[in-house]
Design a protein around this motif. Structure first.
Motif, PDB file in Angstrom:
ATOM      1  N   ILE A  22      48.890  37.147 101.231  1.00 11.82           N
ATOM      2  CA  ILE A  22      48.539  37.773  99.942  1.00 11.82           C
ATOM      3  C   ILE A  22      47.181  38.464 100.035  1.00 11.82           C
ATOM      4  CG2 ILE A  22      47.956  37.284  97.528  1.00 11.82           C
ATOM      5  CD1 ILE A  22      50.044  35.063  97.584  1.00 11.82           C
ATOM      6  N   VAL A  23      46.219  37.734 100.611  1.00 12.89           N
ATOM      7  CA  VAL A  23      44.871  38.303 100.749  1.00 12.89           C
ATOM      8  C   VAL A  23      44.912  39.563 101.605  1.00 12.89           C
ATOM      9  CG1 VAL A  23      42.561  37.917 101.679  1.00 12.89           C
ATOM     10  CG2 VAL A  23      43.707  36.120 100.358  1.00 12.89           C
ATOM     11  N   THR A  24      45.670  39.511 102.708  1.00 16.28           N
ATOM     12  CA  THR A  24      45.773  40.664 103.603  1.00 16.28           C
ATOM     13  C   THR A  24      46.436  41.839 102.902  1.00 16.28           C
ATOM     14  OG1 THR A  24      45.947  39.177 105.501  1.00 16.28           O
ATOM     15  CG2 THR A  24      46.625  41.458 105.836  1.00 16.28           C
ATOM     16  N   TYR A  25      47.466  41.518 102.116  1.00 19.30           N
ATOM     17  CA  TYR A  25      48.222  42.571 101.435  1.00 19.30           C
ATOM     18  C   TYR A  25      47.382  43.256 100.374  1.00 19.30           C
ATOM     19  CZ  TYR A  25      51.881  44.855  98.707  1.00 19.30           C
ATOM     20  OH  TYR A  25      52.637  45.795  98.027  1.00 19.30           O
ATOM     21  N   ARG A  26      46.621  42.471  99.592  1.00 18.60           N
ATOM     22  CA  ARG A  26      45.853  43.014  98.477  1.00 18.60           C
ATOM     23  C   ARG A  26      44.426  43.379  98.881  1.00 18.60           C
ATOM     24  NH1 ARG A  26      48.055  42.676  93.604  1.00 18.60           N
ATOM     25  NH2 ARG A  26      46.007  42.787  92.588  1.00 18.60           N
ATOM     26  N   GLU A  27      44.092  43.090 100.116  1.00 17.13           N
ATOM     27  CA  GLU A  27      42.743  43.338 100.643  1.00 17.13           C
ATOM     28  C   GLU A  27      41.699  42.640  99.779  1.00 17.13           C
ATOM     29  OE1 GLU A  27      42.499  47.581 100.856  1.00 17.13           O
ATOM     30  OE2 GLU A  27      43.747  47.698 102.663  1.00 17.13           O
ATOM     31  N   ASN A  33      44.084  35.942  88.098  1.00 18.82           N
ATOM     32  CA  ASN A  33      45.514  35.700  87.840  1.00 18.82           C
ATOM     33  C   ASN A  33      46.259  35.335  89.124  1.00 18.82           C
ATOM     34  OD1 ASN A  33      45.236  36.219  85.113  1.00 18.82           O
ATOM     35  ND2 ASN A  33      45.657  38.426  85.334  1.00 18.82           N
ATOM     36  N   THR A  34      45.879  36.014  90.190  1.00 16.04           N
ATOM     37  CA  THR A  34      46.504  35.704  91.486  1.00 16.04           C
ATOM     38  C   THR A  34      46.220  34.265  91.891  1.00 16.04           C
ATOM     39  OG1 THR A  34      46.129  37.995  92.142  1.00 16.04           O
ATOM     40  CG2 THR A  34      46.691  36.442  93.875  1.00 16.04           C
ATOM     41  N   VAL A  35      44.995  33.865  91.738  1.00 12.54           N
ATOM     42  CA  VAL A  35      44.605  32.499  92.100  1.00 12.54           C
ATOM     43  C   VAL A  35      45.335  31.484  91.243  1.00 12.54           C
ATOM     44  CG1 VAL A  35      42.683  30.869  92.205  1.00 12.54           C
ATOM     45  CG2 VAL A  35      42.348  33.242  92.931  1.00 12.54           C
ATOM     46  N   MET A  36      45.481  31.749  89.919  1.00 12.24           N
ATOM     47  CA  MET A  36      46.151  30.819  89.005  1.00 12.24           C
ATOM     48  C   MET A  36      47.621  30.638  89.373  1.00 12.24           C
ATOM     49  SD  MET A  36      43.977  29.592  86.884  1.00 12.24           S
ATOM     50  CE  MET A  36      45.093  28.905  85.681  1.00 12.24           C
ATOM     51  N   VAL A  37      48.286  31.754  89.681  1.00 13.12           N
ATOM     52  CA  VAL A  37      49.716  31.659  90.038  1.00 13.12           C
ATOM     53  C   VAL A  37      49.907  30.877  91.333  1.00 13.12           C
ATOM     54  CG1 VAL A  37      51.753  32.985  90.716  1.00 13.12           C
ATOM     55  CG2 VAL A  37      50.345  33.748  88.794  1.00 13.12           C
ATOM     56  N   ILE A  38      49.058  31.180  92.292  1.00 12.99           N
ATOM     57  CA  ILE A  38      49.163  30.478  93.570  1.00 12.99           C
ATOM     58  C   ILE A  38      48.868  28.984  93.392  1.00 12.99           C
ATOM     59  CG2 ILE A  38      48.241  30.288  95.908  1.00 12.99           C
ATOM     60  CD1 ILE A  38      50.003  32.760  95.355  1.00 12.99           C
ATOM     61  N   LEU A  39      47.865  28.688  92.547  1.00 14.85           N
ATOM     62  CA  LEU A  39      47.568  27.266  92.265  1.00 14.85           C
ATOM     63  C   LEU A  39      48.748  26.569  91.604  1.00 14.85           C
ATOM     64  CD1 LEU A  39      43.827  27.345  91.061  1.00 14.85           C
ATOM     65  CD2 LEU A  39      44.750  26.279  93.137  1.00 14.85           C
ATOM     66  N   LEU A  40      49.416  27.272  90.664  1.00 17.13           N
ATOM     67  CA  LEU A  40      50.611  26.687  90.031  1.00 17.13           C
ATOM     68  C   LEU A  40      51.693  26.388  91.068  1.00 17.13           C
ATOM     69  CD1 LEU A  40      50.973  28.758  86.716  1.00 17.13           C
ATOM     70  CD2 LEU A  40      50.523  26.307  86.942  1.00 17.13           C
ATOM     71  N   LEU A  41      51.879  27.341  92.017  1.00 19.41           N
ATOM     72  CA  LEU A  41      52.859  27.109  93.096  1.00 19.41           C
ATOM     73  C   LEU A  41      52.510  25.860  93.903  1.00 19.41           C
ATOM     74  CD1 LEU A  41      53.446  30.734  94.500  1.00 19.41           C
ATOM     75  CD2 LEU A  41      55.182  29.213  93.542  1.00 19.41           C
ATOM     76  N   ILE A  42      51.223  25.753  94.275  1.00 26.32           N
ATOM     77  CA  ILE A  42      50.792  24.629  95.114  1.00 26.32           C
ATOM     78  C   ILE A  42      50.902  23.308  94.361  1.00 26.32           C
ATOM     79  CG2 ILE A  42      48.815  23.621  96.314  1.00 26.32           C
ATOM     80  CD1 ILE A  42      47.847  26.504  96.879  1.00 26.32           C
ATOM     81  N   VAL A  43      50.418  23.309  93.090  1.00 28.45           N
ATOM     82  CA  VAL A  43      50.469  22.072  92.295  1.00 28.45           C
ATOM     83  C   VAL A  43      51.907  21.623  92.077  1.00 28.45           C
ATOM     84  CG1 VAL A  43      50.022  21.110  89.998  1.00 28.45           C
ATOM     85  CG2 VAL A  43      48.254  22.455  91.148  1.00 28.45           C
ATOM     86  N   ASN A  44      52.792  22.581  91.800  1.00 31.63           N
ATOM     87  CA  ASN A  44      54.202  22.250  91.565  1.00 31.63           C
ATOM     88  C   ASN A  44      54.839  21.585  92.786  1.00 31.63           C
ATOM     89  OD1 ASN A  44      56.808  22.514  90.012  1.00 31.63           O
ATOM     90  ND2 ASN A  44      57.298  23.764  91.802  1.00 31.63           N
ATOM     91  N   ASN A  45      54.663  22.206  93.968  1.00 32.65           N
ATOM     92  CA  ASN A  45      55.324  21.606  95.137  1.00 32.65           C
ATOM     93  C   ASN A  45      54.648  20.311  95.588  1.00 32.65           C
ATOM     94  OD1 ASN A  45      53.475  22.048  97.463  1.00 32.65           O
ATOM     95  ND2 ASN A  45      53.816  24.224  97.006  1.00 32.65           N
ATOM     96  N   GLN A  46      53.339  20.140  95.286  1.00 36.52           N
ATOM     97  CA  GLN A  46      52.672  18.885  95.611  1.00 36.52           C
ATOM     98  C   GLN A  46      53.167  17.746  94.708  1.00 36.52           C
ATOM     99  OE1 GLN A  46      50.259  18.473  98.305  1.00 36.52           O
ATOM    100  NE2 GLN A  46      51.455  20.325  98.674  1.00 36.52           N
ATOM    101  N   ILE A  47      53.303  18.066  93.411  1.00 34.70           N
ATOM    102  CA  ILE A  47      53.846  17.059  92.468  1.00 34.70           C
ATOM    103  C   ILE A  47      55.273  16.687  92.871  1.00 34.70           C
ATOM    104  CG2 ILE A  47      54.615  16.697  90.094  1.00 34.70           C
ATOM    105  CD1 ILE A  47      52.207  18.351  89.187  1.00 34.70           C
TER     106      ILE A  47
END
Length: 382
Positions: A22-27, A33-47
């Motif tokens: 993602i970082v490479t793609y968006r430079e 917002n990007t960080v929040m969505v990614i955090l939601l993904l990580i928190v969801n799969n960790q739970i």
């Protein structure tokens, strides 16, 4: 390494690669917002992995939620498509069962295709490679899970077989101990039975011969011819007794008992006893007479034999009455002599032998005696 630890490492590697893509793609245009969505993904799969791992239905909905978040994140922020759906693919194969697992894979595959077509820059090559990788990884993980389940079931079966083998070994050991104790008990019973046989057969014969020899000795002083006849009869009796002893050694049963059934051996016993001792013996039956089995005949034979011997030897009796009553439920043997009797009866070898024989087949023994009134013995066989 533990399989769970390996899965955790793989998850973190995938998350790291996703963030890098993602970082490479968006430079440098990574927003909050990007960080929040990614955090939601990580928190969801960790739970899902650490908390919901026992509830299959909640795991399924968590995977669907993560797929939807992955779809929105890829559409908005780009990155490598494969890394968005790789963790849901692993969890669908590992954590779901049967139909739910297949449904999860179908949803992941559809969202992968839809994400590619909804993206501003459609790349068919990336779509095909991502979709193929997801399906291959799913099948590979699913195969590994099934093999692991088979290994677990095989281990459980092995543990059950090992426990069963230990129980079988213990049962076999207990059976060997029981067989050994039964063998010892049988040996003791057999020795006891042989002791009784020797006492009943040899003892009875020798007692009779001693009495006869005493009578011959007295008669010989007066009349040699009568003494000769008595000696001849005694010789015949001794030969018969010898045959009986030989039969007892071979089968521990009297010869008469093998050759005849029922009351015939008893009648023969009484006839010989009267002939050689001069004691009057009266044998009576009830009208209804049973057909005695071998065990009953044998016990009655030995009891009468022992009673006659004791009546002559200890009671000095001249008459013995024997009555056998056959009822619908039992056999009652009653014997009484007119001997000396006694107020106090000590249970010697003879009475003990009678008691043991009768009780071995579930019968009962009772006796009564008074000085000068003879001896009464009653045996009940059921």
């Amino acid at each position: 390494m533990d399989s769970k630890k390996l899965l955790i490492i793989i998850r973190y590697i995938i998350i790291t690669l996703l963030l890098f893509s993602i970082v490479t793609y968006r430079e440098n245009n990574v927003t909050i917002n990007t960080v929040m969505v990614i955090l939601l993904l990580i928190v969801n799969n960790q739970i899902r992995f650490f908390i919901l791992n026992k509830n299959t239905l909640l795991i399924f909905f968590s995977i669907i939620a993560e797929c939807l978040l992955a779809f929105m994140a890829y559409k908005s922020y780009g990155g490598a498509l494969i890394f968005y759906f790789l963790i849901p693919t692993l969890d669908s194969a590992f954590m779901l069962k049967n139909n739910l697992s297949y449904i999860g894979l179908t949803i992941i595959s559809l969202l992968t295709v839809y994400s590619s077509y909804s993206h501003v820059a459609l790349n068919i090559s990336e779509l095909l490679s991502s979709l193929s990788a997801i399906i291959i990884i799913y099948l590979l993980v699913f195969y590994i899970k099934e093999e692991n389940n088979k290994k677990i079931k095989a281990q459980e079966l092995y543990d059950k077989l090992r426990i069963s083998e230990e129980k079988l070994i213990k049962a076999n050991s207990d059976l060997e101990e029981y067989a050994s104790s039964i063998e010892e008990l049988t040996l003791l019973r057999e020795r006891n039975r042989i002791s009784r046989e020797i006492h009943d057969s040899v003892g009875h014969a020798l007692s009779t011969m001693i009495i006869q020899l005493g009578a011959i000795e007295k008669v010989a002083l007066k009349d040699g011819r009568i003494a000769s006849e008595m000696a001849s009869n005694l010789g015949g009796f001794a030969k018969g007794s010898l045959q009986e002893v030989r039969g007892a050694v071979r089968a521990l049963k009297p010869r008469e008992f093998k050759e005849n059934q029922g009351m015939l051996p008893i009648e023969e016993l009484i006839k010989n006893f009267q002939k050689f001792t001069g004691v009057e013996v009266r044998l009576n039956y009830a009208k209804e007479k049973w057909t005695l089995n071998s065990e009953q005949s044998f016990v009655i034979y030995r009891v009468i034999q022992e009673f006659l011997s004791n009546s002559l030897k200890h009671g000095k009796a001249s008459r013995v009455n024997i009555f056998i009553n056959f009822t619908t439920e039992n056999i009652i043997l009653t014997m009484q002599d007119n001997g000396l009797g006694a107020d106090n009866i000590e249970k010697g070898m003879g009475l003990k032998s009678i008691w043991e024989r009768v009780h071995e087949i579930g019968g009962e023994v009772s006796y009564n005696s008074k000085s000068g009134e003879g001896f009464l013995l009653r045996v009940v066989l059921f």
